[in-house]
Write an enzyme that holds these catalytic residues in place. Sequence first.
Site, PDB file in Angstrom:
ATOM      1  N   TYR A 143       0.730  -1.101   0.052  1.00 16.49           N
ATOM      2  CA  TYR A 143       0.108  -0.055  -0.075  1.00 16.49           C
ATOM      3  C   TYR A 143       0.851   1.221  -0.156  1.00 16.49           C
ATOM      4  CZ  TYR A 143      -3.443   3.599   1.755  1.00 16.49           C
ATOM      5  OH  TYR A 143      -4.105   4.549   1.863  1.00 16.49           O
ATOM      6  N   ASP A 237       9.597   2.724  -0.654  1.00 14.96           N
ATOM      7  CA  ASP A 237       8.371   3.534  -0.177  1.00 14.96           C
ATOM      8  C   ASP A 237       8.740   2.958   1.314  1.00 14.96           C
ATOM      9  OD1 ASP A 237       4.494   3.521   0.069  1.00 14.96           O
ATOM     10  OD2 ASP A 237       6.474   4.561   1.449  1.00 14.96           O
ATOM     11  N   LYS A 265       5.050   9.458   8.767  1.00 16.45           N
ATOM     12  CA  LYS A 265       4.864   8.855  10.075  1.00 16.45           C
ATOM     13  C   LYS A 265       6.001   9.332  10.874  1.00 16.45           C
ATOM     14  CE  LYS A 265       2.742   4.832   8.057  1.00 16.45           C
ATOM     15  NZ  LYS A 265       1.146   4.802   8.428  1.00 16.45           N
TER      16      LYS A 265
HETATM   17  P1  KE4 Z   1      -0.684   8.428   4.658  1.00 16.24           P
HETATM   18  O1  KE4 Z   1      -1.217   9.023   3.220  1.00 16.24           O
HETATM   19  O2  KE4 Z   1      -1.545   7.359   5.219  1.00 16.24           O
HETATM   20  O3  KE4 Z   1      -0.035   9.321   5.671  1.00 16.24           O
HETATM   21  O4  KE4 Z   1       0.493   7.489   3.924  1.00 16.24           O
HETATM   22  C1  KE4 Z   1       0.318   6.181   2.852  1.00 16.24           C
HETATM   23  C2  KE4 Z   1       1.307   5.073   2.922  1.00 16.24           C
HETATM   24  C3  KE4 Z   1       2.188   5.188   2.245  1.00 16.24           C
HETATM   25  N1  KE4 Z   1       2.978   3.971   2.165  1.00 16.24           N
HETATM   26  C4  KE4 Z   1       2.961   3.236   3.253  1.00 16.24           C
HETATM   27  C5  KE4 Z   1       4.082   2.152   3.140  1.00 16.24           C
HETATM   28  C6  KE4 Z   1       2.023   3.294   4.042  1.00 16.24           C
HETATM   29  O5  KE4 Z   1       2.315   2.284   5.207  1.00 16.24           O
HETATM   30  C7  KE4 Z   1       1.047   4.201   4.191  1.00 16.24           C
HETATM   31  C8  KE4 Z   1       0.071   4.382   5.243  1.00 16.24           C
HETATM   32  N2  KE4 Z   1      -0.116   3.322   6.067  1.00 16.24           N
HETATM   33  C9  KE4 Z   1      -1.215   3.078   6.711  1.00 16.24           C
HETATM   34  C10 KE4 Z   1      -1.237   2.249   7.816  1.00 16.24           C
HETATM   35  N3  KE4 Z   1      -1.117   0.765   7.117  1.00 16.24           N
HETATM   36  C11 KE4 Z   1      -1.940   4.374   7.475  1.00 16.24           C
HETATM   37  C12 KE4 Z   1      -3.063   4.125   8.196  1.00 16.24           C
HETATM   38  C13 KE4 Z   1      -4.546   4.499   7.522  1.00 16.24           C
HETATM   39  O6  KE4 Z   1      -4.673   4.370   6.184  1.00 16.24           O
HETATM   40  O7  KE4 Z   1      -5.277   5.033   8.523  1.00 16.24           O
END
Ligand code: KE4
Length: 427
Positions: A143, A237, A265
């Site tokens: 993701y 990523d 994060k």
């Molecule tokens: P955000 O847009 O949620 O800040 O980041 C997206 C993203 C991009 N790349 C990786 C490897 C990520 O894990 C994420 C976001 N992680 C999720 C948790 N699996 C965020 C939690 C959520 O979607 O509420």
Amino acid sequence: MLERSKAAYEEALRYIPGGVDSPVRAFKSVGGVPPFIERGEGAYLYDIDGNRYIDYVQSWGPLIFGHADKETLDAVCEQAQKGLSFGAPTLLETELAKEIVELFDNIDKIRFVSSGTEAVMSAIRLARGYTGRDDIIKFEGCYHGHSDSLLVSAGSGAATFGNPSSPGVPADFTKHTLLARYNDLESVKRCFEASANIACVIIEPIAGNMGLVPAEEEFLQGLRKLCDEHGALLIFDEVMSGFRASLRGAQGYTDVVPDMVTFGKVIGGGMPVGAFGARAEIMAHLSPEGPVYQAGTLSGNPVAMAAGLSVIRRLKANPKIFEILEARAKGLVGGFKKIADAHGVPLQVEVRGSMFGFFFNENPVKNFDDAKRSDLEFFARFHQEMIKRGVYFACSQFEAGFICEPLDEKLIDETLEKIEEAMKKLV
Ligand code: KE4
């Protein structure tokens, strides 16, 4: 136990889709009412019913020093007194950029944005602008945020080209996205055979969105070789694994050097920050130096930068924290494995620095198909039993868990006692 959260959820459902601002928070895959959180403190979350939880989610990764840690709060409050946002350059952005760039020979410059999604979306646009190519390769189970070209599910059969995985994403937006299998180099070779127009390969080098599944070194070496042979960029990523797997994220585990890296994060310390970085000749293509446009009102927000600086500087000053947190993660999953074995429950476990994962699965998990064969129903029941016992694990089998600095051996032992109680109930 959750009376006030239940009422709060019903109220939230009237005004917010699914009652939440991010889908995973709705507890759909584990059932039950999502606790509404009042506050966090150190390793604990406190919900509005007064329940306390040992928190293994830490806002999905950012809070490596735990909730409301003094240094981060002091930095945020001090900076906030000076104003929240200027839409103009500040010294803080350069300071945080330097702190990160100094750690990576393959990163000369970095741009800050406000989320991981924005970081990855921008990195892909830059890769396309830099190479002049349109197609990208991503992996099932990884993701990268919710930008259109990345919301792609596996095509039918052996098809390498992906289909939209969400309504609202036009097929035209995903026809340039090819899907490969994680840890399967042949599937990547097939993508390069299917298109001579590949701008980049993007991967979570330590996947945390199908549960915790690290890429194998030989696989990463193969990706690097294929990208070099075909003139495509390799993007790591590390939004989740950055400053969580080690001080240098996955690059602390592999000799493979990516062309571009995305962060999020931890670099915001709990405030909205994402970033993407690469060598100077790639980043020179980015506006205003180059033609690839990318922008953001709150990009590099000074309060968020102050939070990020507070965290990154402490991690750099004390890199042993990753060994300490990894030892605790190993203690947790090692104890969990012993308990599961004693109860005849199939369990796979994994650790990378302060990240850990577990699958209720007979076999090792190497890709998303393996992960999907886990016992999702048992996971849901286990999650509910642990919530009842004051332990807050990620509310999906396809997520990773995290250890933060205040989550010490005593709390790990307490968690293991509760896992034992839950297993007795479940088996
Ligand atoms: P955000 O847009 O949620 O800040 O980041 C997206 C993203 C991009 N790349 C990786 C490897 C990520 O894990 C994420 C976001 N992680 C999720 C948790 N699996 C965020 C939690 C959520 O979607 O509420």
